[in-house]
Write an enzyme that holds these catalytic residues in place. Structure first.
Site, short mmCIF file in Angstrom:
data_model
loop_
_atom_site.label_atom_id
_atom_site.label_comp_id
_atom_site.label_asym_id
_atom_site.label_seq_id
_atom_site.Cartn_x
_atom_site.Cartn_y
_atom_site.Cartn_z
CG ASP A 81 -0.38 -0.28 2.64
OD1 ASP A 81 0.71 -0.88 2.45
OD2 ASP A 81 -0.79 0.45 3.56
CD GLU A 141 2.87 -1.23 7.57
OE1 GLU A 141 2.87 -1.04 8.93
OE2 GLU A 141 3.20 0.04 6.85
#
Ligand SMILES: [Zn+2]
Ligand SMILES: [Zn+2]
Length: 395
Positions: A81, A141
């Site tokens: 991400d 995350e």
């Protein structure tokens, strides 16, 4: 095949790894929204053949390279991400999404894991392979509650024996790789406290219960947790980062809201802190005739690396780069949900230096001008390959 031959093959595919990283860098997506990223990863993995590719959650990917024979099961985790930051770099592959940027290096983590998957699936024969190498491309995350627990609930660790992962580090020069056995990162828990008193005229404070004055006592006394209640040799952070209340000079507000973070590395201490916090808050508010409400939310677990797996990765760093490349990570009170995997099975998280002062690659993570030295991708692939071969009993 000798390790040297593997490393040469890693050199040959380096440009491909860089190309993946640049594509991902140009097309960043926020946590829990990594639809195109996951699709790109899935299609790239499928193009390698020999792997079972699945989508444990809407925006994550798992790929299993399973041998025909039983043996160790190794999971390699990469987070995928990006962050809500407007990129300020002047790169040919700058982010094309306004306000979204890979400013933590997860584009590099993804590219490294793809490179490792490509090399291993091309060179290892599944009919004779004993065990399985599994790739976990994890979403979210950067945004609690994070993607790791969700993926684990979906079964990505089922039957796995070991897990390894790495984070690129711009503050560390490229060429250095860090490991640490034991505690590495903290649990980032968060709290909110509302102190309710009784508002009124600022000229008549005796007729009010001043939530600001009481809230200030709460802030001051919470500092005693770290300085007096808990052992100075156990790392602990209690920070009030938010204090909201009042709106003008002649009104004492009826309530204030405080918020902040608690970070530590010891699971037992982590359980104890909120209890002691509440004791302090209750005592102060009661003493002054106010009331309180407290909410406490557990974040990621502390990250505690497994000794044996850490030693294997450390040995692999030396095999690939020589002993001068290896350094010992100083634990920090930052956090990463890699801890969710290592909490369950033996594993380690290591750091790959990706800074380069000469090239101006000096900006910290989450900075609009963050970037990495792409040579770190080559190093990452090699260290993962050497570690994976060792953990699989192949060298
Ligand atoms: Zn980050
Ligand atoms: Zn990160």
């Amino acid at each position: 095949m000798e390790l040297k031959a593997w490393l040469e093959l890693a050199d040959l595919q380096h440009n491909q790894v860089v190309a993946w990283r640049r594509y991902l860098h140009q097309h960043p997506e926020l946590s829990f929204q990594e639809s195109n990223t996951a699709l790109y990863i899935e299609e790239t993995l499928r193009s390698f053949g020999h792997m079972t590719v699945s989508r444990p959650t809407a925006t994550s990917v798992m790929a299993r390279f399973a041998g025909a024979q039983p043996g160790p099961v190794l999971a390699i985790r990469a987070d995928i991400d990006a962050l809500p930051i407007q990129e300020e770099n002047d790169l040919p592959f700058v982010s094309q999404s306004s306000g979204v940027m890979h400013a933590c290096g997860h584009d590099g983590h993804t590219a490294i894991a793809l490179g490792v998957a490509k090399l291993l699936t091309e060179q290892l024969d599944p009919t004779s392979l004993e065990g399985e190498i599994r790739f976990i491309f994890q979403h979210a995350e950067e945004l609690p509650p994070g993607g790791a627990e969700e993926m684990i609930a979906a079964g990505v660790l089922d039957g796995a024996d070991y897990v390894i992962g790495a984070h690129l580090q711009s503050p560390v020069e490229t060429g250095k790789v860090g490991v640490v056995a034991g505690p590495m990162l903290a649990s980032p828990d968060i709290f909110t406290v509302t102190v309710t008193g009784k508002g009124g005229h600022a000229a008549e404070p005796h007729l009010t219960v001043d939530a600001i004055a009481i809230g200030a006592q709460v802030v001051t006394n919470l500092q005693h947790l770290t300085s007096r209640h808990f052992s100075p040799v156990e790392p602990l952070v209690v920070s009030v980062t938010k204090f909201l209340g009042g709106h003008t000079h002649n009104i004492i507000p009826g309530s204030v809201e405080l918020g902040g973070t608690v970070r530590c590395m010891e699971p037992g201490l982590r359980e104890e802190v909120p209890r002691r916090m509440e004791q302090i808050i209750r005592g102060i508010t009661e003493a002054h005739g106010a009331s309180y409400e407290m909410s406490y939310t557990y974040g990621y677990r502390p990250l505690i690396n497994h000794k044996k797996v850490t030693q294997i990765v450390a040995g692999s760093v030396i095999d690939v780069l020589g002993s001068n490349a290896l350094y010992t990570i100083k634990p920090s009170m930052a956090a990463d949900d890699m801890s969710a995997y290592i909490h369950r099975i033996p594993g380690t998280y290591f750091n790959i230096g990706a800074g380069n002062r000469e090239q101006g690659i000096v900006y910290p993570h989450h900075h609009p001008r963050f970037t990495i030295d792409e040579e770190a991708l080559r190093i990452g692939v090699k260290v993962f390959i050497a570690s994976a071969l060792k953990l699989m009993g192949l060298r």
